[in-house]
Design an enzyme around this catalytic site. Sequence first.
Site, PDB file in Angstrom:
ATOM      1  N   ARG A  57       0.840  -1.210   0.000  1.00  0.00           N
ATOM      2  CA  ARG A  57       0.000   0.000   0.000  1.00  0.00           C
ATOM      3  C   ARG A  57       0.871   1.254   0.000  1.00  0.00           C
ATOM      4  O   ARG A  57       1.783   1.392   0.826  1.00  0.00           O
ATOM      5  CB  ARG A  57      -0.874  -0.022   1.268  1.00  0.00           C
ATOM      6  CG  ARG A  57      -1.656   1.223   1.527  1.00  0.00           C
ATOM      7  CD  ARG A  57      -2.813   1.374   0.568  1.00  0.00           C
ATOM      8  NE  ARG A  57      -3.613   2.541   0.921  1.00  0.00           N
ATOM      9  CZ  ARG A  57      -4.672   2.934   0.243  1.00  0.00           C
ATOM     10  NH1 ARG A  57      -5.052   2.275  -0.846  1.00  0.00           N
ATOM     11  NH2 ARG A  57      -5.341   3.990   0.629  1.00  0.00           N
ATOM     12  N   GLN A 113      -5.462  -1.271  11.878  1.00  0.00           N
ATOM     13  CA  GLN A 113      -5.066   0.140  11.711  1.00  0.00           C
ATOM     14  C   GLN A 113      -4.090   0.294  10.535  1.00  0.00           C
ATOM     15  O   GLN A 113      -4.187   1.229   9.764  1.00  0.00           O
ATOM     16  CB  GLN A 113      -4.430   0.644  13.027  1.00  0.00           C
ATOM     17  CG  GLN A 113      -4.399   2.150  13.164  1.00  0.00           C
ATOM     18  CD  GLN A 113      -5.792   2.763  13.261  1.00  0.00           C
ATOM     19  OE1 GLN A 113      -6.779   2.072  13.484  1.00  0.00           O
ATOM     20  NE2 GLN A 113      -5.873   4.074  13.077  1.00  0.00           N
ATOM     21  N   HIS A 125      -4.034  -1.555   7.942  1.00  0.00           N
ATOM     22  CA  HIS A 125      -4.815  -1.764   6.711  1.00  0.00           C
ATOM     23  C   HIS A 125      -5.783  -0.620   6.426  1.00  0.00           C
ATOM     24  O   HIS A 125      -6.408  -0.600   5.352  1.00  0.00           O
ATOM     25  CB  HIS A 125      -5.628  -3.061   6.813  1.00  0.00           C
ATOM     26  CG  HIS A 125      -4.832  -4.317   6.607  1.00  0.00           C
ATOM     27  ND1 HIS A 125      -3.876  -4.758   7.491  1.00  0.00           N
ATOM     28  CD2 HIS A 125      -4.840  -5.234   5.606  1.00  0.00           C
ATOM     29  CE1 HIS A 125      -3.348  -5.889   7.058  1.00  0.00           C
ATOM     30  NE2 HIS A 125      -3.905  -6.192   5.918  1.00  0.00           N
ATOM     31  N   GLY A 126      -5.965   0.289   7.367  1.00  0.00           N
ATOM     32  CA  GLY A 126      -6.918   1.381   7.163  1.00  0.00           C
ATOM     33  C   GLY A 126      -8.313   0.824   6.926  1.00  0.00           C
ATOM     34  O   GLY A 126      -8.682  -0.207   7.488  1.00  0.00           O
ATOM     35  N   GLU A 172     -11.599 -20.084  29.280  1.00  0.00           N
ATOM     36  CA  GLU A 172     -10.464 -20.745  29.956  1.00  0.00           C
ATOM     37  C   GLU A 172      -9.758 -19.817  30.949  1.00  0.00           C
ATOM     38  O   GLU A 172      -8.532 -19.752  31.035  1.00  0.00           O
ATOM     39  CB  GLU A 172      -9.492 -21.338  28.936  1.00  0.00           C
ATOM     40  CG  GLU A 172     -10.206 -22.353  28.035  1.00  0.00           C
ATOM     41  CD  GLU A 172      -9.418 -23.574  27.706  1.00  0.00           C
ATOM     42  OE1 GLU A 172      -8.517 -23.916  28.473  1.00  0.00           O
ATOM     43  OE2 GLU A 172      -9.715 -24.190  26.694  1.00  0.00           O
ATOM     44  N   SER A 219      -9.063 -12.786  31.661  1.00  0.00           N
ATOM     45  CA  SER A 219      -7.798 -12.122  32.008  1.00  0.00           C
ATOM     46  C   SER A 219      -7.807 -11.696  33.474  1.00  0.00           C
ATOM     47  O   SER A 219      -6.762 -11.692  34.129  1.00  0.00           O
ATOM     48  CB  SER A 219      -7.581 -10.896  31.114  1.00  0.00           C
ATOM     49  OG  SER A 219      -7.156 -11.325  29.848  1.00  0.00           O
ATOM     50  N   GLU A 220      -9.000 -11.363  33.982  1.00  0.00           N
ATOM     51  CA  GLU A 220      -9.092 -10.927  35.385  1.00  0.00           C
ATOM     52  C   GLU A 220      -8.758 -12.092  36.335  1.00  0.00           C
ATOM     53  O   GLU A 220      -8.039 -11.909  37.334  1.00  0.00           O
ATOM     54  CB  GLU A 220     -10.506 -10.385  35.687  1.00  0.00           C
ATOM     55  CG  GLU A 220     -10.813  -9.047  35.044  1.00  0.00           C
ATOM     56  CD  GLU A 220     -11.101  -9.117  33.547  1.00  0.00           C
ATOM     57  OE1 GLU A 220     -11.267 -10.242  33.000  1.00  0.00           O
ATOM     58  OE2 GLU A 220     -11.147  -8.061  32.900  1.00  0.00           O
TER      59      GLU A 220
HETATM   60  N1  CAA Z   1      -4.602 -28.187  39.323  1.00  0.00           N
HETATM   61  C1  CAA Z   1      -5.005 -29.007  40.325  1.00  0.00           C
HETATM   62  N2  CAA Z   1      -5.558 -28.578  41.474  1.00  0.00           N
HETATM   63  C2  CAA Z   1      -5.720 -27.266  41.597  1.00  0.00           C
HETATM   64  C3  CAA Z   1      -5.319 -26.349  40.617  1.00  0.00           C
HETATM   65  C4  CAA Z   1      -4.737 -26.852  39.444  1.00  0.00           C
HETATM   66  N3  CAA Z   1      -4.337 -26.055  38.446  1.00  0.00           N
HETATM   67  N4  CAA Z   1      -5.606 -25.104  41.034  1.00  0.00           N
HETATM   68  C5  CAA Z   1      -6.157 -25.217  42.252  1.00  0.00           C
HETATM   69  N5  CAA Z   1      -6.215 -26.532  42.602  1.00  0.00           N
HETATM   70  C6  CAA Z   1      -6.712 -27.082  43.873  1.00  0.00           C
HETATM   71  C7  CAA Z   1      -6.054 -26.383  45.041  1.00  0.00           C
HETATM   72  O1  CAA Z   1      -4.839 -27.007  45.392  1.00  0.00           O
HETATM   73  C8  CAA Z   1      -7.094 -26.518  46.122  1.00  0.00           C
HETATM   74  O2  CAA Z   1      -6.971 -27.798  46.674  1.00  0.00           O
HETATM   75  P1  CAA Z   1      -7.317 -28.094  48.247  1.00  0.00           P
HETATM   76  O3  CAA Z   1      -8.805 -28.036  48.340  1.00  0.00           O
HETATM   77  O4  CAA Z   1      -6.767 -29.475  48.479  1.00  0.00           O
HETATM   78  O5  CAA Z   1      -6.630 -27.038  49.032  1.00  0.00           O
HETATM   79  C9  CAA Z   1      -8.407 -26.479  45.355  1.00  0.00           C
HETATM   80  O6  CAA Z   1      -8.097 -26.830  44.001  1.00  0.00           O
HETATM   81  C10 CAA Z   1      -9.045 -25.112  45.377  1.00  0.00           C
HETATM   82  O7  CAA Z   1      -8.157 -24.235  44.730  1.00  0.00           O
HETATM   83  P2  CAA Z   1      -8.144 -22.663  44.934  1.00  0.00           P
HETATM   84  O8  CAA Z   1      -8.253 -22.351  46.390  1.00  0.00           O
HETATM   85  O9  CAA Z   1      -7.007 -22.139  44.160  1.00  0.00           O
HETATM   86  O10 CAA Z   1      -9.468 -22.203  44.272  1.00  0.00           O
HETATM   87  P3  CAA Z   1      -9.950 -20.730  44.213  1.00  0.00           P
HETATM   88  O11 CAA Z   1     -11.372 -20.811  44.583  1.00  0.00           O
HETATM   89  O12 CAA Z   1      -9.044 -19.794  44.923  1.00  0.00           O
HETATM   90  O13 CAA Z   1      -9.756 -20.283  42.704  1.00  0.00           O
HETATM   91  C11 CAA Z   1     -10.285 -20.055  40.434  1.00  0.00           C
HETATM   92  C12 CAA Z   1     -10.274 -20.915  41.702  1.00  0.00           C
HETATM   93  C13 CAA Z   1      -8.876 -19.609  40.094  1.00  0.00           C
HETATM   94  C14 CAA Z   1     -11.210 -18.859  40.481  1.00  0.00           C
HETATM   95  C15 CAA Z   1     -10.795 -21.094  39.470  1.00  0.00           C
HETATM   96  O14 CAA Z   1     -12.099 -21.471  39.845  1.00  0.00           O
HETATM   97  C16 CAA Z   1     -10.724 -20.705  38.052  1.00  0.00           C
HETATM   98  O15 CAA Z   1      -9.679 -20.820  37.420  1.00  0.00           O
HETATM   99  N6  CAA Z   1     -11.878 -20.263  37.475  1.00  0.00           N
HETATM  100  C17 CAA Z   1     -11.946 -20.053  36.047  1.00  0.00           C
HETATM  101  C18 CAA Z   1     -12.627 -21.213  35.427  1.00  0.00           C
HETATM  102  C19 CAA Z   1     -12.380 -21.319  33.982  1.00  0.00           C
HETATM  103  O16 CAA Z   1     -11.273 -21.148  33.494  1.00  0.00           O
HETATM  104  N7  CAA Z   1     -13.419 -21.676  33.243  1.00  0.00           N
HETATM  105  C20 CAA Z   1     -13.282 -21.914  31.843  1.00  0.00           C
HETATM  106  C21 CAA Z   1     -14.229 -22.975  31.429  1.00  0.00           C
HETATM  107  S1  CAA Z   1     -13.681 -24.018  30.177  1.00  0.00           S
HETATM  108  C22 CAA Z   1     -13.903 -23.228  28.717  1.00  0.00           C
HETATM  109  O17 CAA Z   1     -14.035 -22.076  28.656  1.00  0.00           O
HETATM  110  C23 CAA Z   1     -13.814 -24.182  27.551  1.00  0.00           C
HETATM  111  C24 CAA Z   1     -14.563 -23.948  26.305  1.00  0.00           C
HETATM  112  O18 CAA Z   1     -15.326 -24.789  25.858  1.00  0.00           O
HETATM  113  C25 CAA Z   1     -14.272 -22.746  25.492  1.00  0.00           C
END
Ligand code: CAA
Length: 403
Positions: free
Chosen positions: A269, A337, A339-340, A364, A367-368
């Site tokens: 361009r 941007q 590419h306008g 999955e 970001s928050e």
């Molecule tokens: N692997 C294994 N165990 C884990 C883990 C992991 N990555 N992360 C945490 N745990 C365990 C902890 O060790 C803890 O174990 P204990 O009970 O023995 O202590 C238990 O799990 C609880 O963990 P947290 O205290 O960390 O849990 P939390 O409540 O503080 O936080 C969260 C959890 C980070 C908010 C979590 O719920 C989360 O990531 N939420 C987002 C969910 C998500 O990504 N959803 C996407 C759905 S899938 C999708 O979108 C697919 C599609 O089709 C497009």
Amino acid sequence: MLDFSLTEEQLSAAQMVKEFGEKEIYPTIKEFDRKQEMNPKALPRMAELGILGINIPVRYGGQGFDYVTLGLVCEELERIDSTLRVVMSVHMGLNSMGVLQWGTEEQKQRFLAPQARGEKYAGFGLTEPGVGSDVANMASTARKDGNDYIINGEKMWISLATKAHHILWFAKTDPAAGHKGITAFMVETDMPGVTTGDIHGKLGVRAGSTGWINCQDVRVPAANRIGEEGEGFKIAMSCLDNGRYTVASGATGLIRASMEAAVKYSQERETFGQPIAQYQLVQQKIAWMQQWYDVARLLYLKAGWMKNQGQRNTRETSMAKWYATDYSFKAAHEAIQVHGAYGYSDEYDVERYLRNSRGAIIYEGTSEIHQLMQAGYAFGWRKDRPLRCELPAYDADFWQDEG
Ligand code: CAA
């Protein structure tokens, strides 16, 4: 020792996927995006090429590559079409790798092997109409009845909802126990009481398959329970460690696609008598995209390397996913941007990149959620405890042995 080199095998797998995407998928992307339909050849060809089992051991029907190869493959897939990478996120990252990690030997033969061979497609049933980030508050239930469980509930925003044969379904077996009351099951979508439907009208990933799944009094044998009762939350989170890895590597491919499109267009361009690539403000955008790509790639490769070593990578994968998805959106925005006005039309690819990049900032882990996790690690509030079943470290002899 630090080694940044990739092996011949890793590079050739990535090259195979690149050629497949460019030759067989790219020519019809716009058609299927406009029709809001999945290219019917996509899944069967991914199965035929072994992509659906790329990093699964040969003895379980896979191709025996490592976890880094999975990342490289996802980067190549999303460079061409986000919808193909989404398939890998659910089929491989969220479901197959979960069975590899938590399934019994019998479940690996019964569920994982046909998934890796691409005879069965796999999905992930976590999100519900009323529950996204707050997994522990899900409404789905599973009640024990003799040697079976009776499952009730609805899942929403499920990739491959109407195409998958196996759904890794999460339900409360003990509703009073919070996250400790969740259990995982492999629901087979031909079981009586399972209904599914597609969701249309999405901003992006229009050529992908997204929908809902309902279970009404679905009788699931205990042999389909993955892990123990009450382990479902940990299973879901560990599956997300793998799904997020595919999202991170895929989004890295989308940054690359935006950068390549902007580099090409800015040399073609002309304004004010010269190619716009000569203007420093355009060069700045290209430099940003190169920086975002390089950082995103390093982050996902580090997470993949840790998976190969059998090291827990929740923190690194979360960082890779957060960074790559935020910057794939920014890269697509900057590419438009460059590419306008043409970037605003679907005559060029960059408007689709922008739409396709947006969802990954939500699914999955928003970001928050990733920022909260990163802050938790930085403060020392969040610590990863060892699991009963860890994702197995990559062992070439085991992975490539026919068993
Ligand atoms: N692997 C294994 N165990 C884990 C883990 C992991 N990555 N992360 C945490 N745990 C365990 C902890 O060790 C803890 O174990 P204990 O009970 O023995 O202590 C238990 O799990 C609880 O963990 P947290 O205290 O960390 O849990 P939390 O409540 O503080 O936080 C969260 C959890 C980070 C908010 C979590 O719920 C989360 O990531 N939420 C987002 C969910 C998500 O990504 N959803 C996407 C759905 S899938 C999708 O979108 C697919 C599609 O089709 C497009």
